[in-house]
Design a protein around this motif. Structure first.
Motif, mmCIF file in Angstrom:
data_model
loop_
_atom_site.group_PDB
_atom_site.id
_atom_site.type_symbol
_atom_site.label_atom_id
_atom_site.label_comp_id
_atom_site.label_asym_id
_atom_site.label_seq_id
_atom_site.Cartn_x
_atom_site.Cartn_y
_atom_site.Cartn_z
ATOM 1 N N ASP A 146 47.708 173.589 43.578
ATOM 2 C CA ASP A 146 46.914 174.437 42.696
ATOM 3 C C ASP A 146 47.771 174.882 41.522
ATOM 4 O O ASP A 146 48.966 175.150 41.685
ATOM 5 C CB ASP A 146 46.398 175.667 43.450
ATOM 6 N N ASP A 147 47.153 174.949 40.362
ATOM 7 C CA ASP A 147 47.820 175.470 39.161
ATOM 8 C C ASP A 147 49.022 174.623 38.726
ATOM 9 O O ASP A 147 49.966 175.158 38.132
ATOM 10 C CB ASP A 147 48.264 176.929 39.362
ATOM 11 N N ALA A 148 48.997 173.319 39.010
ATOM 12 C CA ALA A 148 50.076 172.453 38.541
ATOM 13 C C ALA A 148 50.113 172.441 37.017
ATOM 14 O O ALA A 148 49.080 172.370 36.354
ATOM 15 C CB ALA A 148 49.886 171.030 39.069
ATOM 16 N N LYS A 149 51.310 172.544 36.481
ATOM 17 C CA LYS A 149 51.495 172.528 35.025
ATOM 18 C C LYS A 149 52.370 171.367 34.568
ATOM 19 O O LYS A 149 52.588 171.186 33.371
ATOM 20 C CB LYS A 149 52.113 173.853 34.564
ATOM 21 N N LEU A 150 52.891 170.589 35.512
ATOM 22 C CA LEU A 150 53.780 169.474 35.198
ATOM 23 C C LEU A 150 53.557 168.385 36.233
ATOM 24 O O LEU A 150 53.413 168.688 37.422
ATOM 25 C CB LEU A 150 55.242 169.944 35.237
ATOM 26 N N ALA A 151 53.517 167.128 35.780
ATOM 27 C CA ALA A 151 53.299 166.020 36.706
ATOM 28 C C ALA A 151 54.213 164.847 36.380
ATOM 29 O O ALA A 151 54.335 164.451 35.216
ATOM 30 C CB ALA A 151 51.840 165.555 36.673
ATOM 31 N N ILE A 152 54.847 164.323 37.403
ATOM 32 C CA ILE A 152 55.564 163.062 37.308
ATOM 33 C C ILE A 152 54.556 161.942 37.531
ATOM 34 O O ILE A 152 53.746 162.002 38.467
ATOM 35 C CB ILE A 152 56.684 162.971 38.369
ATOM 36 N N VAL A 153 54.595 160.910 36.679
ATOM 37 C CA VAL A 153 53.677 159.783 36.836
ATOM 38 C C VAL A 153 54.439 158.490 36.545
ATOM 39 O O VAL A 153 55.082 158.350 35.510
ATOM 40 C CB VAL A 153 52.434 159.934 35.922
ATOM 41 N N GLY A 154 54.399 157.567 37.475
ATOM 42 C CA GLY A 154 55.077 156.286 37.312
ATOM 43 C C GLY A 154 54.250 155.325 36.466
ATOM 44 O O GLY A 154 53.030 155.209 36.656
ATOM 45 N N LEU A 155 54.924 154.625 35.549
ATOM 46 C CA LEU A 155 54.268 153.671 34.642
ATOM 47 C C LEU A 155 54.975 152.324 34.775
ATOM 48 O O LEU A 155 55.728 151.901 33.893
ATOM 49 C CB LEU A 155 54.349 154.187 33.201
ATOM 50 N N PRO A 156 54.762 151.619 35.887
ATOM 51 C CA PRO A 156 55.595 150.454 36.229
ATOM 52 C C PRO A 156 55.161 149.148 35.567
ATOM 53 O O PRO A 156 54.946 148.125 36.228
ATOM 54 C CB PRO A 156 55.446 150.389 37.752
ATOM 55 N N PHE A 157 55.070 149.168 34.238
ATOM 56 C CA PHE A 157 54.689 147.968 33.491
ATOM 57 C C PHE A 157 55.908 147.451 32.725
ATOM 58 O O PHE A 157 56.539 148.223 31.991
ATOM 59 C CB PHE A 157 53.557 148.285 32.513
ATOM 60 N N ASP A 158 56.226 146.164 32.850
ATOM 61 C CA ASP A 158 57.420 145.647 32.164
ATOM 62 C C ASP A 158 57.256 144.257 31.581
ATOM 63 O O ASP A 158 58.228 143.640 31.140
ATOM 64 C CB ASP A 158 58.635 145.671 33.106
ATOM 65 N N THR A 159 56.028 143.744 31.524
ATOM 66 C CA THR A 159 55.859 142.379 31.038
ATOM 67 C C THR A 159 55.661 142.308 29.524
ATOM 68 O O THR A 159 55.230 141.280 28.999
ATOM 69 C CB THR A 159 54.723 141.658 31.784
ATOM 70 N N ALA A 160 56.025 143.395 28.820
ATOM 71 C CA ALA A 160 56.104 143.350 27.360
ATOM 72 C C ALA A 160 57.557 143.284 26.909
ATOM 73 O O ALA A 160 57.846 143.386 25.714
ATOM 74 C CB ALA A 160 55.420 144.568 26.742
ATOM 75 N N ALA A 161 58.471 143.112 27.852
ATOM 76 C CA ALA A 161 59.897 143.068 27.526
ATOM 77 C C ALA A 161 60.273 141.711 26.945
ATOM 78 O O ALA A 161 59.695 140.680 27.297
ATOM 79 C CB ALA A 161 60.737 143.351 28.769
#
Length: 317
Positions: free
Chosen positions: A27-42
């Motif tokens: 409840d009342d979260a103000k910050l979130a870690i989110v993984g963005l595991p995309f790498d095929t534009a390298a």
């Protein structure tokens, strides 16, 4: 229960799979870690799709309190880790769509996202989300490359183009964009000038050493002010002696201590989102790159906690 769990509650090696064992919802979260595991534009090395989990694993050795900023960032922000976005490895545009939706949903709830890439192309999706919620934003971009190259093998969307595409899509306020730490060899004499022609402020590593970061910081404060600002950090900003696990190495960068000093000085900006990109665990056998990345994310969270404290203090007045 207080989060993140400290080692005297559960040993560091007993991981839940989240950053510093954060819960997935509160409840009342103000910050979130989110993984963005995309790498095929390298364009060279790949493997950044494995970075979110490697960085989460490295975070197990960190402690909850930030002694410089004097905050418990993850508790003060009621932080959560929502896991990884389900990207489509072979399709950059559909991956951008799902990343943008996830980040936009967080921002609309008043939750500040910290994205863990992935290659630097994911920042374009983050900026699309930010612009839909906040309008065009300011940007502080730490990197050894400007990432304003137009095409690569005639492809417009790759990890070297997010900030020219962001300009074309009116996601940024050009005179409030700072690209810091640019260095290395170039394809053409005008590569850096191409960013300047967009209206961006380019601070090369030699500039940074000559001027000192305090002077650069003062300029950024004056230009950006309280404008909603996104912070994007490419780990190759750091010298490869301190961060070898990345895709496009450039020697002659700052060390990890200097890097943390810089990030910890960014206390006067209105950050509405962060990302950290281009960590490649396959090239990081001792985990020093992932550990530095986790520490930088801890610092991002501390900046978010300080902002919340300032807002609460202002309301009380």
């Amino acid at each position: 229960m207080q989060y993140p769990l400290s080692p005297d509650v559960k040993p560091e090696f007993c991981t839940t799979g989240t950053f510093m064992r954060l819960p997935s919802s509160r409840d009342d979260a103000k910050l979130a870690i989110v993984g963005l595991p995309f790498d095929t534009a390298a364009s060279f090395r790949v493997g950044a799709r494995f970075a979110p989990q490697a960085i989460r694993q490295a975070s197990m050795t960190l402690f909850p309190y930030h002694p410089i900023q004097k905050v418990y960032p993850f508790e003060d922000c009621q932080a959560i880790d929502i896991g990884d976005v389900s990207v489509i490895p072979h399709n950059i545009h559909r991956s951008f769509e799902v990343i943008e939706k996830a980040v936009k949903d967080l921002m609309e709830q008043g939750i500040v996202p910290i994205g863990i890439g992935g290659d630097h192309s994911v920042t374009l999706a983050n900026l699309r989300a930010a612009a839909k919620v906040h309008g065009p934003v300011a940007l502080i971009h730490f990197d050894s490359h400007t990432d304003t190259w137009d095409t690569y093998y005639e492809e417009k969307y790759w990890h070297g183009s997010p900030f020219i595409r962001a300009y074309e899509e009116n996601l940024l306020i050009p005179d409030k964009v700072f690209q810091v730490g640019i260095r290395g060899t170039l394809n053409h004499p005008g590569d850096i000038e191409a960013s300047i022609e967009l209206g961006y402020h380019v601070i090369t590593t030699p500039d940074l050493k000559e001027r000192g970061f305090q002077d650069v910081l003062n300029e950024m404060k004056q230009k950006i002010g309280n404008t909603p600002c996104f912070l994007s950090f490419d780990i190759d900003f750091v010298d490869p002696s301190c961060a070898p696990g990345t895709g496009t190495l450039e020697v002659g960068g700052l060390n990890s201590f200097e890097t943390l000093q810089i990030i910890r000085s960014l206390t006067d900006f209105n950050f509405i989102g962060y990302d950290l990109v281009e960590v490649l665990p396959p090239y990081d056998p001792t985990q020093i790159t992932s550990l530095l990345a986790a520490t930088i994310i801890h610092d991002f969270a501390s900046l978010a906690a300080l902002k919340i404290k300032k807002e609460v203090t202002a309301e009380l007045k």
